[in-house]
Design an enzyme around this catalytic site. Structure first.
Site, short mmCIF file in Angstrom:
data_model
loop_
_atom_site.label_atom_id
_atom_site.label_comp_id
_atom_site.label_asym_id
_atom_site.label_seq_id
_atom_site.Cartn_x
_atom_site.Cartn_y
_atom_site.Cartn_z
N ASP A 28 17.10 43.31 47.06
CA ASP A 28 15.78 43.78 47.52
C ASP A 28 15.66 45.30 47.37
OD1 ASP A 28 13.27 43.62 48.59
OD2 ASP A 28 13.94 43.42 50.68
N ASN A 76 7.85 34.18 44.85
CA ASN A 76 7.57 35.30 43.94
C ASN A 76 6.40 35.04 42.99
OD1 ASN A 76 11.02 36.45 43.69
ND2 ASN A 76 9.36 37.19 45.00
C1 FPP Z 1 13.14 42.53 45.09
O1 FPP Z 1 12.55 43.78 44.96
C2 FPP Z 1 13.57 42.01 43.81
C3 FPP Z 1 13.01 40.95 43.15
C4 FPP Z 1 11.86 40.20 43.66
C5 FPP Z 1 13.50 40.51 41.85
C6 FPP Z 1 14.94 40.71 41.57
C7 FPP Z 1 15.09 40.70 40.13
C8 FPP Z 1 15.89 41.50 39.40
C9 FPP Z 1 16.85 42.45 39.97
C10 FPP Z 1 15.82 41.48 37.92
C11 FPP Z 1 15.97 40.15 37.24
C12 FPP Z 1 17.26 39.47 37.53
C13 FPP Z 1 18.17 39.07 36.62
C14 FPP Z 1 19.32 38.22 37.03
C15 FPP Z 1 18.08 39.46 35.21
P1 FPP Z 1 11.07 44.00 45.46
O2 FPP Z 1 10.19 44.05 44.27
O3 FPP Z 1 10.72 42.96 46.47
O4 FPP Z 1 11.20 45.41 46.12
P2 FPP Z 1 10.34 46.00 47.32
O5 FPP Z 1 10.57 45.11 48.51
O6 FPP Z 1 10.91 47.37 47.49
O7 FPP Z 1 8.91 46.02 46.85
#
Ligand code: FPP
Length: 240
Positions: A28, A76
């Site tokens: 996250d 998501n």
């Molecule tokens: C949370 O950050 C992260 C995600 C929803 C996606 C995680 C995906 C990756 C790290 C990349 C793809 C993965 C692979 C295995 C290639 P957020 O966007 O919710 O952050 P925030 O809460 O700060 O807005």
């Protein structure tokens, strides 16, 4: 039935001081990482993929049996279309660019979640990656895609019911993670203290760590420190 199912997912105790076999991470903070730098969110996700790379390498080197990463949740899909397609693009690019390194390093890929909804090109790539690494015997890199714990438990309960017997053990045996070692340690980055529909059944006996680091800044040192904290907690537990 797997050993994990037989014990309801409870990790083996005794000895104390041993490291975790199965670590899972809620990655996250990509958005906040980008926002703090006045960058587009997708750049945060790009840097998040670099953190995935570092962490998988470190996990394998540190001797984990399984590392489960929450890459895309059932929730998501509610994000703006351009962010969803950027995440899909990153996933495709990641598989294409990193698969050979993982394959060479004896890492086996596994996917949990309901991937049946993904586009055919992504499904084909995932299938290829699963087959390419199927014979590997090192760390299992588990990627949670269109994964939600409630959905997983409902699917497992349906499968158990279809076989005629619903108990904790028969449900556990049908979970996407049934063939993995029990979850020992669950880490969430970014300071949020929630499970967000991730591995809720499997976390029943897991240690949890909520770290004040945004996912793009996560690296080997954080994983090592998390493992050290797990070992300290285990030692207290083993002394009782
Ligand atoms: C949370 O950050 C992260 C995600 C929803 C996606 C995680 C995906 C990756 C790290 C990349 C793809 C993965 C692979 C295995 C290639 P957020 O966007 O919710 O952050 P925030 O809460 O700060 O807005």
């Amino acid at each position: 039935m797997s050993a994990a199912a037989a014990t309801g997912g409870k990790p083996a105790k005794g000895g104390g001081g041993h490291g975790p076999r199965h670590v899972a991470i809620i990655m996250d903070g990509n958005g906040r990482w980008a926002k703090r730098r006045h960058l587009p969110r997708v750049l945060g996700h790009q840097r998040g993929v670099e953190a995935v790379r570092r962490t998988v390498r470190a996990g394998a080197e540190l001797g984990l049996s399984a590392l489960t990463l929450y890459a895309f949740s059932t929730e998501n899909w509610r994000r703006p279309e351009d962010e969803v397609s950027a995440l899909m693009g990153l996933l495709k690019h990641f598989i294409l660019s990193d698969l050979e390194e993982f394959a060479r390093n004896n890492i086996r890929l596994k996917v949990i979640g309901d991937v049946s909804v993904f586009a055919p090109d992504i499904l084909a790539l995932i299938d290829h990656a699963l087959q390419r690494t199927a014979g590997n015997t090192g760390m299992i890199m588990v990627v949670a895609l269109n994964y939600g714990s409630q959905d997983e438990i409902a699917r497992a309960a349906r499968a158990a019911a279809a076989k005629g017997d619903i108990t904790a053990e028969t449900i556990a045996a049908e979970l996407d993670t049934a063939d993995l070692p029990p979850l020992d340690l669950l880490i969430r980055t970014s300071g949020e203290v929630r499970l967000s529909n991730f591995l809720m059944w499997q976390a029943a006996y897991a240690e949890m760590l909520f770290l004040d680091v945004l996912w793009p800044d996560f690296g080997r040192d954080h994983l090592e420190e998390a493992i050290a904290e797990f070992v300290r907690r285990e030692r207290r537990f083993g002394g009782r």
